[in-house]
Motif scaffolding. Sequence first.
Motif, PDB file in Angstrom:
ATOM      1  N   ASN B 536       5.695   8.224 -13.324  1.00 54.26           N
ATOM      2  CA  ASN B 536       6.946   7.483 -13.520  1.00 54.26           C
ATOM      3  C   ASN B 536       7.037   6.280 -12.589  1.00 54.26           C
ATOM      4  O   ASN B 536       7.428   5.188 -13.002  1.00 54.26           O
ATOM      5  CB  ASN B 536       8.137   8.413 -13.285  1.00 54.26           C
ATOM      6  N   ASP B 537       6.674   6.520 -11.331  1.00 54.69           N
ATOM      7  CA  ASP B 537       6.739   5.409 -10.366  1.00 54.69           C
ATOM      8  C   ASP B 537       5.799   4.285 -10.754  1.00 54.69           C
ATOM      9  O   ASP B 537       6.142   3.097 -10.712  1.00 54.69           O
ATOM     10  CB  ASP B 537       6.407   5.904  -8.957  1.00 54.69           C
ATOM     11  N   ASP B 540       7.248   2.444 -13.437  1.00 53.79           N
ATOM     12  CA  ASP B 540       8.316   1.558 -12.971  1.00 53.79           C
ATOM     13  C   ASP B 540       7.754   0.260 -12.407  1.00 53.79           C
ATOM     14  O   ASP B 540       8.182  -0.834 -12.766  1.00 53.79           O
ATOM     15  CB  ASP B 540       9.139   2.251 -11.880  1.00 53.79           C
ATOM     16  N   GLN B 600      19.449   4.506  -8.889  1.00 54.42           N
ATOM     17  CA  GLN B 600      18.061   4.894  -8.591  1.00 54.42           C
ATOM     18  C   GLN B 600      17.746   4.618  -7.120  1.00 54.42           C
ATOM     19  O   GLN B 600      17.150   5.435  -6.432  1.00 54.42           O
ATOM     20  CB  GLN B 600      17.112   4.120  -9.511  1.00 54.42           C
ATOM     21  N   ASN B 604      17.058   7.378  -4.197  1.00 54.23           N
ATOM     22  CA  ASN B 604      15.833   7.305  -3.412  1.00 54.23           C
ATOM     23  C   ASN B 604      16.127   7.315  -1.922  1.00 54.23           C
ATOM     24  O   ASN B 604      15.522   8.065  -1.151  1.00 54.23           O
ATOM     25  CB  ASN B 604      15.071   6.038  -3.808  1.00 54.23           C
ATOM     26  N   ASP B 653       3.291  -0.260  -1.041  1.00 54.75           N
ATOM     27  CA  ASP B 653       2.974   0.722  -2.091  1.00 54.75           C
ATOM     28  C   ASP B 653       2.199   1.907  -1.518  1.00 54.75           C
ATOM     29  O   ASP B 653       1.322   1.733  -0.669  1.00 54.75           O
ATOM     30  CB  ASP B 653       2.125   0.053  -3.176  1.00 54.75           C
ATOM     31  N   THR B 668       6.058  10.335  -3.794  1.00 54.84           N
ATOM     32  CA  THR B 668       4.867   9.605  -4.235  1.00 54.84           C
ATOM     33  C   THR B 668       4.436   8.550  -3.248  1.00 54.84           C
ATOM     34  O   THR B 668       3.336   8.040  -3.321  1.00 54.84           O
ATOM     35  CB  THR B 668       5.147   8.909  -5.555  1.00 54.84           C
ATOM     36  N   LEU B 670       5.868   5.753  -3.303  1.00 52.92           N
ATOM     37  CA  LEU B 670       6.169   4.495  -3.987  1.00 52.92           C
ATOM     38  C   LEU B 670       7.674   4.202  -3.965  1.00 52.92           C
ATOM     39  O   LEU B 670       8.123   3.133  -4.355  1.00 52.92           O
ATOM     40  CB  LEU B 670       5.697   4.538  -5.430  1.00 52.92           C
ATOM     41  N   GLY B 671       8.445   5.169  -3.518  1.00 51.47           N
ATOM     42  CA  GLY B 671       9.908   5.077  -3.599  1.00 51.47           C
ATOM     43  C   GLY B 671      10.496   3.816  -3.004  1.00 51.47           C
ATOM     44  O   GLY B 671      11.174   3.047  -3.693  1.00 51.47           O
ATOM     45  N   ILE B 674       9.490   0.638  -4.719  1.00 50.82           N
ATOM     46  CA  ILE B 674      10.216   0.411  -5.970  1.00 50.82           C
ATOM     47  C   ILE B 674      11.656  -0.009  -5.678  1.00 50.82           C
ATOM     48  O   ILE B 674      12.182  -0.932  -6.289  1.00 50.82           O
ATOM     49  CB  ILE B 674      10.177   1.685  -6.837  1.00 50.82           C
ATOM     50  N   CYS B 675      12.251   0.644  -4.681  1.00 53.60           N
ATOM     51  CA  CYS B 675      13.625   0.295  -4.329  1.00 53.60           C
ATOM     52  C   CYS B 675      13.752  -1.184  -3.983  1.00 53.60           C
ATOM     53  O   CYS B 675      14.688  -1.866  -4.385  1.00 53.60           O
ATOM     54  CB  CYS B 675      14.089   1.121  -3.133  1.00 53.60           C
TER      55      CYS B 675
END
Lengths: 153, 709
Positions: B536-537, B540, B600, B604, B653, B668, B670-671, B674-675
């Motif tokens: 999912n990440d 994204d 989201q 996170n 990342d 992951t 990656l949170g 992504i944020c």
Amino acid sequence: MKPASTTAREQPLVLVVEDYQDAREMYAAYLQFSGFEVAEAGNGIEAIDKTHELMPDIVLMDLALPRMDGWEATKRLKSDPRTRHIPIVALTGHALAGHAEGAREAGCDAFVTKPCLPDALVTEIKRLLDLHRPNAENAKDGARTPKASKKRS
Amino acid sequence: MSRAAAPLAQVQGVDSDAKLAFVEFLLTSIDVQESSRRAVDWLVAHAPVTEAAVLVAEPLTSEMLLVAEHGVTSGAIMDFSLSREDSAHPLIQALHTPAPSFVDALPLHHRAPLESRSFHVIPLRAEAGEHAHGLLLVAGLAPALDAETLWLSRTLGKQVSRLMGRQLLAETRFGQERMLLYSIINAVTDPILLTDTEGKLIIANSHAEKLFAAPEEASEGWRRAAALNNMLFSAALSTSAVGMSEMSRRELLLVDPLEGSDLLFELLSSRAKDERQGTYVVSILRNVTDLARAKEEIEESYRTLRVAQAEVRDERHRLDLIIDSVADPILVTDQEGDIVLMNTPAERLFNAPGIDDEGTLRRVRANGANLTSFVSNVLTRSGEQRYRGEIQLGDPMTGRPLPVEAVAGTILSEQGELMWVVTILHDLTEAIEKARLYEQLKQASVELERKVQEATAELADQNELLRRQHIALEQASALKSQFLANMSHEFRTPLNAILGYTHMLLNNVTGPVSDPQRKSLTRIDSNSRHLLALINDILDITRIEAGRMPLNATSFGIGELFDEVQAELEPIIKRSNLAVTTKMRAGVPTVRSDRQKVKQIMLNLLSNALKFTPAGSVTMTASYDSKQKEIAIAVKDTGVGIPVEDQVKVFEDFRQLDSSPARGYGGTGLGLSICRRLAHILGGSIELESTAGKGSTFTLRLPAKARKR
């Protein structure tokens, strides 16, 4: 799959439209386990045929389907006065934004993003059925039954 | 003339022819001595005279002068001297008697010019009763005088009176010389005086008389002035070194008796000795008044001249300084082409002072010749005020060629005659060098331009290439994103089945499972979920990078999001035993943004906080900066914190600070990455403030109204 008329049904009938057999059968098994009657379709055309034939209480529609995709099928069902009232829950495997938008435009009443645990699916279906209850008088309180055991790890 | 006519009337005598000749002679003679001699001659010729003499009274002195004689020895003439003051002398007495007298045996103590002691003394006068001017002494005649002698004496008397009356001294030998001297000294424009040693005036010329003698009719002022001048003169003489024989010279200030003005004289005085008169002083006064004035004027002029000269010198000095300070050589040449003036820089080229190196001198001469030819060009172009040309010179020291630009100007006299040529030389070496460099620069510029054009063309090609590559890359990137999206979908389809069946098994859909089976199923479930989260990440990020994450703005309250987020993480919060609180600061407005993305991010941040906080609390605070129109959502924990050096890394990342496989926090990695990407999409940012061991605060800032991108 036993065909059943709408009136005769004790449990709400869910038409699961999914081309991936494992997933289809998994949802079907779980929905049955959760107290629903279940019918299955593997593509869009089959989905339209089955809907007309069985008049399910709700349709679980995967969007990415062979022969006729979920959008097209949804559009047709929603433009047909006979089937217009049947709520359709879209299963959007591609969580890409465009898919969700497309689903709404096509006339889906709700959408669930795959991967979706059977529990979440059941919850959403129940929610929608409750919303549509006044329309379907004969659905009664059957859907609200046996085991809704929620277990999470 | 009336007196002269008288003798003519009596010419009719005894010897009328002789008398007539005598009278005619007398009429033509103006000389007392000459007349007297003729008279004596006539007498000797006409009477038995043994001795004769004529004495005349010298008017200025008291002497009786012997002017003619006959039969007198020269010794007697030399010895004779008779003063009219000697009144006891028979001859002087005879001078005052009216008639001729006969001296019979003159006493020996009286002197007479004749040898004979007995003689006739006949006074010579014009008319009977008049003052006698002289005496005629005659010896050898009878005591009774004959008529001829008396006629002669009368005639001579008239003649002597006439001549003596008109020109007293002219008839005498000495008188003549005196007259001459008078004439001479009168002719001298300077006052001349003869004085005794006391300053008493003896003789003065007319110029001196004007100063020192006031006539009877003179005014009081004149007389006083004369008296004053006499005093001054006497004083000057007495104080001067009159005692010395040589001439003394001094200045004497006198008064002009007529004008009353001061007159300055130079007094030259010298002593003269005369046997008869004793010592006297001759003084010459030279009027130097004008001279003094002239001298003053000259001195004044000289002073003015000196001042002017000094000024000119200063001016010249200044001019020299100025032209020397000019770096360019400046030369001034006259109409012959000769250098009359040059400044120091010019001297270096045309003079080379103090250098006797042969080469240098030769080059200096060559420079001079070149200049001369230039100047002669200028001279032949009369009428042109300016002339410009180039001269090839050489540095006298090094011989280096020295091209110069020469600018010449001509200076004309008031009459329009060419006086000087001023030439200024300007070193062209630099200009030529500059021109050369400029030429090089121009070539370089052309070359550069050509290269730039080439490069530009090349660049254009490169750009075109790059553009194509870019398009290709974009296509590739899009393909990659598409591929990743497809792939993750494809990943998820089976994963969906795994999760679903596991779930079913765990929910006893297919019948009861044993505890060890449940444990294994739980492992399958959690690993599948982790795999799903990773997929999912990645999906994204892929979507964000592909720009396929559009902004779906709706209005919502932060408070409701707080509730939702807390509700979703309720199980984790429960398990963590942490105190989770939310705070809404005053004035936080409804937000218009992408609700799902904001949520989201909050999920996170909160789950991170829960994950990394072993004990303590997590606080979520919403505040509003009305100035920036910015919402801030801070998630503050009391957890492990992040060291400063790692605070950037956490946003990268796949980055978890403890990246060991056995990490205890899950997720992951990656949170945050992504944020941050999501915050950017919303037009906001995420900030981190943290101290290792004390806790962290992540703050999401986003505009209250997200702008459509």
